[in-house]
Design an enzyme around this catalytic site. Structure first.
Site, PDB file in Angstrom:
ATOM      1  N   ASP A 292       0.831  -1.193   0.000  1.00 34.16           N
ATOM      2  CA  ASP A 292       0.000   0.000   0.000  1.00 34.16           C
ATOM      3  C   ASP A 292       0.875   1.256   0.000  1.00 34.16           C
ATOM      4  O   ASP A 292       1.929   1.297   0.642  1.00 34.16           O
ATOM      5  CB  ASP A 292      -0.882  -0.044   1.253  1.00 34.16           C
ATOM      6  CG  ASP A 292      -1.731   1.192   1.413  1.00 34.16           C
ATOM      7  OD1 ASP A 292      -2.525   1.482   0.507  1.00 34.16           O
ATOM      8  OD2 ASP A 292      -1.610   1.867   2.462  1.00 34.16           O
ATOM      9  N   GLU A 339       1.283  -0.519  -5.062  1.00 30.32           N
ATOM     10  CA  GLU A 339       0.112   0.371  -5.121  1.00 30.32           C
ATOM     11  C   GLU A 339       0.653   1.794  -5.277  1.00 30.32           C
ATOM     12  O   GLU A 339       1.067   2.420  -4.310  1.00 30.32           O
ATOM     13  CB  GLU A 339      -0.727   0.210  -3.845  1.00 30.32           C
ATOM     14  CG  GLU A 339      -2.065   0.963  -3.886  1.00 30.32           C
ATOM     15  CD  GLU A 339      -1.933   2.426  -3.505  1.00 30.32           C
ATOM     16  OE1 GLU A 339      -2.054   3.278  -4.415  1.00 30.32           O
ATOM     17  OE2 GLU A 339      -1.691   2.721  -2.324  1.00 30.32           O
ATOM     18  N   ASP A 391     -11.321   1.796  -2.279  1.00 29.62           N
ATOM     19  CA  ASP A 391     -11.512   3.229  -1.991  1.00 29.62           C
ATOM     20  C   ASP A 391     -12.381   3.940  -3.028  1.00 29.62           C
ATOM     21  O   ASP A 391     -12.678   5.125  -2.867  1.00 29.62           O
ATOM     22  CB  ASP A 391     -10.156   3.946  -1.935  1.00 29.62           C
ATOM     23  CG  ASP A 391      -9.391   3.661  -0.653  1.00 29.62           C
ATOM     24  OD1 ASP A 391     -10.037   3.404   0.378  1.00 29.62           O
ATOM     25  OD2 ASP A 391      -8.154   3.702  -0.683  1.00 29.62           O
TER      26      ASP A 391
END
Length: 506
Positions: A292, A339, A391
């Protein structure tokens, strides 16, 4: 690399009779759905415990597993609970009520742990687990016990003997809270035991798990309490700076996450031992690891503690490629996805080139404009393509929110991209979008289950920079049907992404 496709679905979002998705029979049924649909990847959200806002990105431990995911029926089968015990949690609500589930499930698991130690079964395996995980487990259990003692106050406001971890007081506290250590050891032992059984079932059928590793840990966590020198605390253990990101697609004022930042100089001085242990531990759980906020390893947004928004932050240099070289020297065969969404700069592109990790391409960012890096015709092979992430809005909600001009551009983009593939241009937006991803050059494609099912706004998992209704969505029981599985299988086969399970006797 082999072309693959898969589905994004959090464990918490699985159907269950007990208020939240878990490692029980519905998880195995979802694996069967993936196999029947020709898929080979199941991406999940972090499996760690949740506290603030129930976000898996604000966890009290990066190493621990979430007790909410334990399969209670498995504990009944092992005679640590009765069916009558767990029936108290039976409900048909469609969204997760975290506070209720946490309270009821913890009560049941405490009862199960007493039976576990009384029956004295599995003790050799249990003790081996404790030994292998002592480097984080003992401090995590003590952190939870002290957190209750001090009524949830941030640990750097605890009495000085505890916040500074005075050896005498810590050793004494470990004796006082020995029962809590045993209880938490039971929880983590069964978490890993049940997860391993599910993972083996999936792997045997050609399904690999993509796990999600948040770049940061919660400021109030066992990790920061155990290793404060590795984070941005001053000598008095006051927070100096916190994480977030500058204004972007998601937020005009940026995102103020509030996680205390790493002291990367100290991390380097200690040869990144904490990070190496963290990544090693993650690869015990997952086959593929999505890192992430990858851009934070190139440069990260540093916000002075006390700021109300992320606007006044500034970029600081991250550990960059030397960090990943250290990881690769210590951990073999890492399968990592970067990511890299958000504000991208030259140092991020350079780091991607150096590591050679596949990065992410999100279709929603590319369809309403005539051309950009997120348009499916521009995806390189070394990438992982998504309709959207946890998200984002679902593709249906996103499409419905476009103005007329943007919709026309989106429709034309899909029509032009798919014109050589014998595609029905009148298909609903979700199927045109999925087919565009499957047709792209990206080696891996991941589609949220919400998009496969064509769900709308009430299926959103998370809205960044908000607290309240996030992380609660769950799928309905009868999501599986032959037409859906056949359609996915057809597309996976058409675009050479099929998982036939033929190497595993399926």
């Amino acid at each position: 690399m082999k072309r693959e496709c898969g589905v994004l679905l959090a464990i918490s979002s699985l159907p269950s009779s007990y208020g939240i998705g878990d490692f029980g029979k519905e998880a195995y049924r979802f694996v069967d759905f993936l196999v029947s649909s020709g898929q080979s990847l199941w991406q999940i959200l972090p499996l760690c415990p949740v506290e603030y806002g129930n976000s898996p990105y604000q966890s009290p431990s990066t190493f621990a597993g979430n007790f909410l995911y334990l399969d209670l029926e498995n504990l009944v089968n092992n005679e640590y609970l009765t069916q009558e015990d767990i029936d108290i949690l039976k409900q048909e609500v469609s969204f997760v009520n975290y506070e209720y589930i946490k309270s009821q499930k913890e009560s049941l698991l405490r009862k199960a742990s007493q039976a576990f130690f009384y029956k004295n079964k599995e003790q050799e395996e249990f003790k081996n687990f404790q030994k292998d995980n002592q480097f984080w487990l003992e401090d995590y259990a003590l952190f939870l016990a002290l957190n209750k003692k001090f009524k949830g106050r941030m640990w750097n406001t605890w009495p000085k003997e505890y916040k500074f971890r005075d050896k005498k007081f810590i050793e004494e506290a470990k004796k006082i809270y020995q029962e809590e250590y045993l209880y938490e050891s039971f929880i983590q032992y069964y978490f890993h035991k049940q997860w391993k059984e599910l993972k083996n079932y999936a792997n045997e059928r050609g399904i690999k798990f993509i796990g999600d590793l948040p770049i940061y840990v919660a400021t109030h966590s066992a990790d920061t309490w155990q290793n404060p020198k590795l984070f941005c605390f001053d000598k008095h253990l006051k927070i100096k700076s916190v994480a977030g990101c500058p204004p972007d697609y998601f937020s005009k004022t940026g995102q103020l996450w509030g996680n205390v930042l790493y002291d990367w100089k100290e991390m380097e001085r200690t040869n990144y031992f904490w990070w190496i242990n963290r990544v090693k531990h993650s690869f015990l759980l997952y086959d593929i690891l999505r890192l992430d906020h990858f851009r934070g390893f190139a440069s990260y947004w540093s916000i002075r503690y006390g700021e109300k928004t992320a606007i006044n932050g500034k970029w600081k240099k991250g550990p960059r490629y030397q960090f990943f070289k250290k990881l690769e020297n210590r951990i073999a065969n890492m399968d990592i996805v970067a990511e890299d969404l958000g504000t991208l700069t030259e140092d991020v592109f350079k780091l991607l080139e150096q590591t050679k990790y596949p990065n992410m391409k999100v279709l929603e960012f590319g369809l309403a404009e005539w051309d950009n890096m997120y348009h499916p015709r521009n995806y390189p092979e070394n990438s992982v393509a998504y309709t959207g992430t946890h998200d984002n809005m679902s593709i249906v909600e996103w499409y419905e929110n476009l103005n007329e001009k943007e919709k026309n551009i989106c429709d034309e983009n899909l029509k032009n991209f798919l014109k050589d593939y014998n595609t029905n241009i009148w298909e609903p937006i979700q199927w045109r979008a999925i087919e565009a991803l499957y047709a792209s050059k990206s080696n891996r494609v991941i589609v949220p289950l919400q998009d496969i099912l064509g769900l709308g706004s009430d299926s959103r998992m998370n809205t960044p920079s908000t607290v309240g209704n996030n992380w609660t969505w769950r799928i309905y029981w009868n999501y599986r049907h032959n037409d859906l599985e056949n359609k996915l299988y057809y597309l996976a086969n058409k675009y050479r992404r099929i998982n036939k399970g033929e190497d595993n006797g399926i």
